[in-house]
Design a protein around this motif. Structure first.
Motif, PDB file in Angstrom:
ATOM      1  N   GLY A  13      -8.604  -6.206  -2.639  1.00  0.00           N
ATOM      2  CA  GLY A  13      -9.039  -5.444  -1.469  1.00  0.00           C
ATOM      3  C   GLY A  13      -9.770  -4.227  -2.020  1.00  0.00           C
ATOM      4  N   THR A  14      -9.023  -3.134  -2.211  1.00  0.00           N
ATOM      5  CA  THR A  14      -9.607  -2.025  -2.980  1.00  0.00           C
ATOM      6  C   THR A  14      -9.676  -2.411  -4.454  1.00  0.00           C
ATOM      7  N   SER A  15      -8.905  -3.414  -4.832  1.00  0.00           N
ATOM      8  CA  SER A  15      -8.691  -3.918  -6.207  1.00  0.00           C
ATOM      9  C   SER A  15      -7.633  -3.122  -6.976  1.00  0.00           C
ATOM     10  N   GLY A  16      -7.016  -2.152  -6.332  1.00  0.00           N
ATOM     11  CA  GLY A  16      -6.011  -1.323  -6.998  1.00  0.00           C
ATOM     12  C   GLY A  16      -4.876  -2.134  -7.611  1.00  0.00           C
ATOM     13  N   THR A  17      -4.376  -3.135  -6.856  1.00  0.00           N
ATOM     14  CA  THR A  17      -3.253  -3.938  -7.358  1.00  0.00           C
ATOM     15  C   THR A  17      -3.640  -4.635  -8.657  1.00  0.00           C
ATOM     16  N   ASN A  45      -3.043  -1.542   5.952  1.00  0.00           N
ATOM     17  CA  ASN A  45      -1.752  -1.113   5.452  1.00  0.00           C
ATOM     18  C   ASN A  45      -1.792   0.265   4.805  1.00  0.00           C
ATOM     19  N   GLY A  84      -7.195  -7.464   4.630  1.00  0.00           N
ATOM     20  CA  GLY A  84      -6.721  -6.848   3.393  1.00  0.00           C
ATOM     21  C   GLY A  84      -7.561  -7.261   2.198  1.00  0.00           C
ATOM     22  N   LYS A 116       0.811  -1.220   0.000  1.00  0.00           N
ATOM     23  CA  LYS A 116       0.000   0.000   0.000  1.00  0.00           C
ATOM     24  C   LYS A 116       0.843   1.268   0.000  1.00  0.00           C
ATOM     25  N   PRO A 166       1.531  -9.126  -0.319  1.00  0.00           N
ATOM     26  CA  PRO A 166       1.361  -7.727   0.073  1.00  0.00           C
ATOM     27  C   PRO A 166       2.106  -7.285   1.327  1.00  0.00           C
ATOM     28  N   SER A 172      -3.001 -12.487   3.529  1.00  0.00           N
ATOM     29  CA  SER A 172      -3.396 -12.358   2.124  1.00  0.00           C
ATOM     30  C   SER A 172      -2.310 -12.913   1.204  1.00  0.00           C
TER      31      SER A 172
END
Ligand code: PMP
Length: 313
Positions: A192-196, A87, A227, A57, A299, A274
């Motif tokens: 998670g946020t799906s950003g990755t 994170n 996460g 993050k 992560p 995760s």
């Protein structure tokens, strides 16, 4: 380069700031948990705990901060505000402290002891919300604070801020493509946020549309895999496009726990929950291949999960 003069000696000092150390993490091969695979199939994990704030993050948080400074949304006198117990909060707090940006975070009061202590250590203003209301309660607290005093805050909004996934388009994706010399065939990540997944996945598809994207999902909403989000039951983040991954795999919490122990004891990789889930998903993908290069992301490290006694049996 800075120059320091010590008595009769002149020493060159290479000055680097904390933010220069974000990204360019190692890509580690998994050796022993992959012994059942043919030699033509390899599995690698991006070791994201090498980032200064200890997790992936850092990439998103730093890009969110930098973009907001560039646009003028985050300027002296404003506090960075978001709801996160995880994170991202630690990353905001790390760069906030280093860049003199005050940080306020709302989080459920039952967030793990380790997380609350780390955030306090980094000088964050904490708003603890009712455990029974979960992350929703923290988001509502943030909304109320913004309504009351909008001029006081910059709302970082990791779930809706494009600077989150863009960080991975600009760094995680290019790093993985270069580190595998363009040979990657499958990219596996939890959401998670799906950003990755959104950022890395888009970059990899832009380089080679044949690369398959696989998203790992917990099997149920109460999964305990910090996460990760169970997208079937959770509110979808604004940055999430459910059609980007080619496939979804469901990972049982117990399988992720077992893999966390194996990674520690067989590979010397002391990682978080995760990461265990990501490894399970990556190995399930790899087992079906005759040849290929499977890459996943670990992560964070295991230190923030030490109070989870059930895990370390
Ligand atoms: N694992 C851990 C430990 C995390 O903190 C996060 C971020 N919430 C993720 C996985 C998922 O990453 P992303 O938000 O980029 O989907």
């Amino acid at each position: 380069m800075n120059t320091l003069t010590l008595e009769k000696k002149t020493v060159d000092i290479h000055m680097e700031s904390l933010s220069d150390r974000v990204g360019n993490t190692p890509l580690l091969p998994l050796h022993r948990v992959t012994l059942n695979l043919p030699a033509s199939v390899s599995v690698y994990a991006k070791a994201e705990w090498f980032n200064p704030g200890g997790s992936i993050k850092d990439r998103a948080a730093l890009n969110i901060i930098r973009s907001a400074i560039a646009s003028g949304e985050l300027r002296p006198g404003k506090r960075l505000l978001d709801s996160t117990s995880g994170n991202t909060g630690i990353a905001y707090a790390t760069f906030g402290a280093a860049m003199d940006i005050p940080v306020t975070l709302a989080l459920p009061e039952n967030a793990s002891e380790e997380r609350i202590s780390i955030l306090r250590a980094l000088g964050v203003e904490l708003i603890l919300t009712d455990a029974l209301e979960g992350p929703e309660g923290s988001m509502n607290a943030v909304r109320e604070m913004l309504e009351k005093s909008p001029e006081r805050y910059f709302y970082a909004n990791q779930y809706g801020n494009p600077a989150n996934w863009m960080a991975h388009y600009q760094s995680t994706g290019p790093e993985i493509f270069a580190q595998t010399a363009g040979q990657i065939t499958h990219f596996v990540a939890g959401l998670g946020t799906s950003g990755t997944m959104m950022g890395t996945g888009r970059y990899l598809k832009d380089q080679n549309p044949q690369i398959k994207l696989i998203a790992g999902q917990p099997t149920k909403s109460m999964h305990g895999l910090e996460g990760l989000k169970h997208m079937l039951s959770a509110e979808h983040p604004a940055i999430y496009d459910k059609n980007l991954p080619d496939r979804y795999l469901e990972i049982e919490t117990e399988a992720a726990h077992e893999m966390v122990r194996r990674l520690a004891r067989e590979e010397g990789l002391f990682v978080g929950l995760s990461s265990g889930a990501a490894a399970v998903a990556a190995l399930r993908v790899a087992e079906k291949l005759e040849s290929g290069v499977v890459v996943t992301v670990f992560p964070d490290a295991g230190y923030k999960y030490l109070s989870n006694k059930e895990l370390w049996k």
